[in-house]
Scaffold this motif. Structure first.
Motif, PDB file in Angstrom:
ATOM      1  N   ALA A 228      -2.667   7.332 -10.303  1.00 35.59           N
ATOM      2  CA  ALA A 228      -1.962   6.059 -10.502  1.00 35.59           C
ATOM      3  C   ALA A 228      -2.678   5.201 -11.540  1.00 35.59           C
ATOM      4  O   ALA A 228      -2.040   4.553 -12.380  1.00 35.59           O
ATOM      5  CB  ALA A 228      -1.845   5.312  -9.183  1.00 35.59           C
ATOM      6  N   ALA A 229      -4.022   5.192 -11.491  1.00 37.61           N
ATOM      7  CA  ALA A 229      -4.796   4.419 -12.455  1.00 37.61           C
ATOM      8  C   ALA A 229      -4.601   4.953 -13.869  1.00 37.61           C
ATOM      9  O   ALA A 229      -4.431   4.186 -14.835  1.00 37.61           O
ATOM     10  CB  ALA A 229      -6.275   4.441 -12.072  1.00 37.61           C
ATOM     11  N   GLU A 230      -4.616   6.283 -14.013  1.00 35.37           N
ATOM     12  CA  GLU A 230      -4.387   6.902 -15.323  1.00 35.37           C
ATOM     13  C   GLU A 230      -2.972   6.600 -15.805  1.00 35.37           C
ATOM     14  O   GLU A 230      -2.746   6.336 -16.993  1.00 35.37           O
ATOM     15  CB  GLU A 230      -4.613   8.412 -15.235  1.00 35.37           C
TER      16      GLU A 230
ATOM     17  N   PHE B 240       1.578  -0.069  -9.669  1.00 31.74           N
ATOM     18  CA  PHE B 240       1.712  -1.526  -9.749  1.00 31.74           C
ATOM     19  C   PHE B 240       0.383  -2.206  -9.435  1.00 31.74           C
ATOM     20  O   PHE B 240      -0.010  -3.165 -10.108  1.00 31.74           O
ATOM     21  CB  PHE B 240       2.799  -1.971  -8.765  1.00 31.74           C
ATOM     22  N   GLU B 241      -0.322  -1.724  -8.422  1.00 34.84           N
ATOM     23  CA  GLU B 241      -1.604  -2.324  -8.048  1.00 34.84           C
ATOM     24  C   GLU B 241      -2.665  -2.106  -9.121  1.00 34.84           C
ATOM     25  O   GLU B 241      -3.573  -2.929  -9.290  1.00 34.84           O
ATOM     26  CB  GLU B 241      -2.081  -1.755  -6.704  1.00 34.84           C
ATOM     27  N   HIS B 242      -2.576  -1.003  -9.854  1.00 32.62           N
ATOM     28  CA  HIS B 242      -3.561  -0.718 -10.909  1.00 32.62           C
ATOM     29  C   HIS B 242      -3.200  -1.376 -12.237  1.00 32.62           C
ATOM     30  O   HIS B 242      -4.034  -1.379 -13.155  1.00 32.62           O
ATOM     31  CB  HIS B 242      -3.691   0.794 -11.121  1.00 32.62           C
TER      32      HIS B 242
ATOM     33  N   ASN C  58      14.253  -2.820  -0.060  1.00 31.94           N
ATOM     34  CA  ASN C  58      13.599  -2.268  -1.234  1.00 31.94           C
ATOM     35  C   ASN C  58      12.993  -3.407  -2.043  1.00 31.94           C
ATOM     36  O   ASN C  58      13.209  -4.586  -1.750  1.00 31.94           O
ATOM     37  CB  ASN C  58      14.602  -1.496  -2.084  1.00 31.94           C
ATOM     38  N   GLN C  59      12.263  -3.048  -3.096  1.00 23.56           N
ATOM     39  CA  GLN C  59      11.637  -4.050  -3.949  1.00 23.56           C
ATOM     40  C   GLN C  59      11.993  -3.811  -5.419  1.00 23.56           C
ATOM     41  O   GLN C  59      12.404  -2.711  -5.811  1.00 23.56           O
ATOM     42  CB  GLN C  59      10.112  -4.019  -3.771  1.00 23.56           C
ATOM     43  N   ARG C  60      11.852  -4.860  -6.175  1.00 26.56           N
ATOM     44  CA  ARG C  60      12.101  -4.829  -7.616  1.00 26.56           C
ATOM     45  C   ARG C  60      10.775  -5.142  -8.295  1.00 26.56           C
ATOM     46  O   ARG C  60      10.199  -6.221  -8.082  1.00 26.56           O
ATOM     47  CB  ARG C  60      13.157  -5.874  -7.953  1.00 26.56           C
ATOM     48  N   LEU C  61      10.257  -4.216  -9.087  1.00 29.38           N
ATOM     49  CA  LEU C  61       8.960  -4.380  -9.724  1.00 29.38           C
ATOM     50  C   LEU C  61       9.133  -4.621 -11.218  1.00 29.38           C
ATOM     51  O   LEU C  61       9.922  -3.936 -11.875  1.00 29.38           O
ATOM     52  CB  LEU C  61       8.087  -3.138  -9.516  1.00 29.38           C
TER      53      LEU C  61
END
Length: 387
Positions: free
Chosen positions: A121-123, A152-154, A339-342
């Motif tokens: 995820a970070a990459e 998203f968190e990274h 659900n979510q919208r990012l």
């Protein structure tokens, strides 16, 4: 110290750190050439849904994609694919990227290998092509536990998270257990309806891959007939949707990611139901039923019972009712989870992402006002008419 020297001194040899690489692909047939690797990764990603399967994404791009508009981001660890996501370039004044599927899918996500998901995820986040102030990535219908939540968190640029469509879920247990969720009289009424279905003698057949195109044709024909007086989703009437649904569903059924049930009564095809399958949950995607069947049987009970049996048989723990709050879904008292919208924007100035975030917030305020005040306004008008 070299490995050879370490051996000579009796010290443990230090293995080299794994090599991580990222790649952006933009050719229109990228999803076709990656299909085998893509599905292999999907099997190693616990959050992957049927909409992330190669069969669905390839088919959608063939029917809905715009030449030159595909962006595929790949992450590899020692050459093995451990992260992947497909996006499309969107038009309009704000442009940017968004996920594949548009309004036809209930879950948007990327794929991350469970064994190295956080590093992948970070990459992935570091390689997202969002470097200019006018760049942005907007993903709709993201499950709260989706793999892209790690990305998203990274992400180190601007980011926003909003609520999106409400999805509903039920435990994947036999019908007798599911009925215990209902109140006494409601449960009893459902048992009566199910007994009537069994007595009438409806035959349910699971469709093999080679017969899926024919079954999808029947599904859409019955779907149009069923909704002809109440209006059908316009896109469902298009040829490209029919082609996409037939092609993608054939691949999903062949890969064990979907089941198509056909229902026969007195030798006539009266209903067709498409159930999506993944390890964590199933999903009731689309169905068609002849209107005259409604006069004899509880259609919702008929279709749901077959889908539930398939879900239990496949060992899937949850059956999803997907988006929407139709009355036939509420009768089962499902659990609800939005659900979510990012929204991702670049580091530093991000005017495009800021404008899009502002538009989303404004729309949500309008929807909230309509949902909360409009019903009271209607009640007031009715009361005035009665007086």
């Amino acid at each position: 110290m070299s490995t050879k020297a370490a051996r000579g001194t009796g010290l443990p040899a230090r293995s080299a750190a794994p090599r991580w690489t990222t790649e952006l692909r933009g050719e229109d047939d990228a999803l076709d050439t990656l299909a085998e690797e893509w599905d292999d990764l999907a099997r190693r990603c616990r959050t992957a849904t049927f909409f992330q399967a190669a069969a669905w994404q390839r088919s959608w791009w063939r029917q809905y994609g715009r030449p030159g508009g595909l962006v595929v981001l790949l992450v590899r660890r020692e050459g093995r694919l451990v992260g992947a996501g497909a996006f499309r370039r969107r038009g309009g004044p704000l442009g940017g990227l968004t996920g594949l599927g548009g309004g036809l899918i209930d879950f948007t996500d990327v794929l991350l290998d469970d064994d190295c998901a956080d590093r992948a995820a970070a990459e992935f986040a570091a390689a997202l092509p969002l470097t200019r102030p006018w760049h942005s990535l907007e993903l709709r219908e993201v499950h709260p536990e989706a793999a892209v939540q790690r990305v998203f968190e990274h992400w180190r640029g601007s980011r926003s998270r909003f609520a999106d469509s409400l999805c509903q879920y039920l435990p994947g247990v036999p019908m007798d257990q599911l009925l215990t969720r209902l109140k006494g009289k409601t449960a009893q009424r459902n048992r009566v309806k199910l007994r009537k279905i069994a007595e009438v003698g409806v035959e349910v057949r699971s469709t093999p891959p080679e017969e899926v195109p024919e079954a999808v044709e029947g599904l859409l024909r019955l779907h149009f007939l069923q909704w002809q007086e109440r209006g059908v989703t316009p896109e469902h009437r298009t040829g490209r949707f029919a082609r996409h649904l037939a092609e993608s569903t054939t691949g999903l059924v062949a890969g064990g990611r979907a089941a198509v049930h056909r229902f026969w009564l007195d030798g006539e095809l009266v209903a067709v139901n498409l159930l999506m399958l993944c390890p964590s949950f199933s999903g009731l995607y689309l169905y068609g039923a002849h209107p005259k069947l409604r006069e004899r049987l509880d259609i919702a009970g008929l279709l749901f019972n077959a889908a539930l049996e398939e879900t239990v048989s496949a060992g899937v723990p949850v059956i999803g009712l997907l988006r929407g709050q139709e009355p036939y879904k509420q009768r089962w008292r499902p659990d609800q989870l939005p659900n979510q919208r990012l929204l991702f924007g670049p580091r530093g100035p991000a005017p495009a992402a800021a404008v899009r975030a502002g538009l989303v917030r404004a729309r949500q305020v309008v929807v909230h006002v309509l949902d909360t005040r409009l019903p009271r306004l209607k009640e007031a008008l009715l009361a005035r008419r009665r007086s």
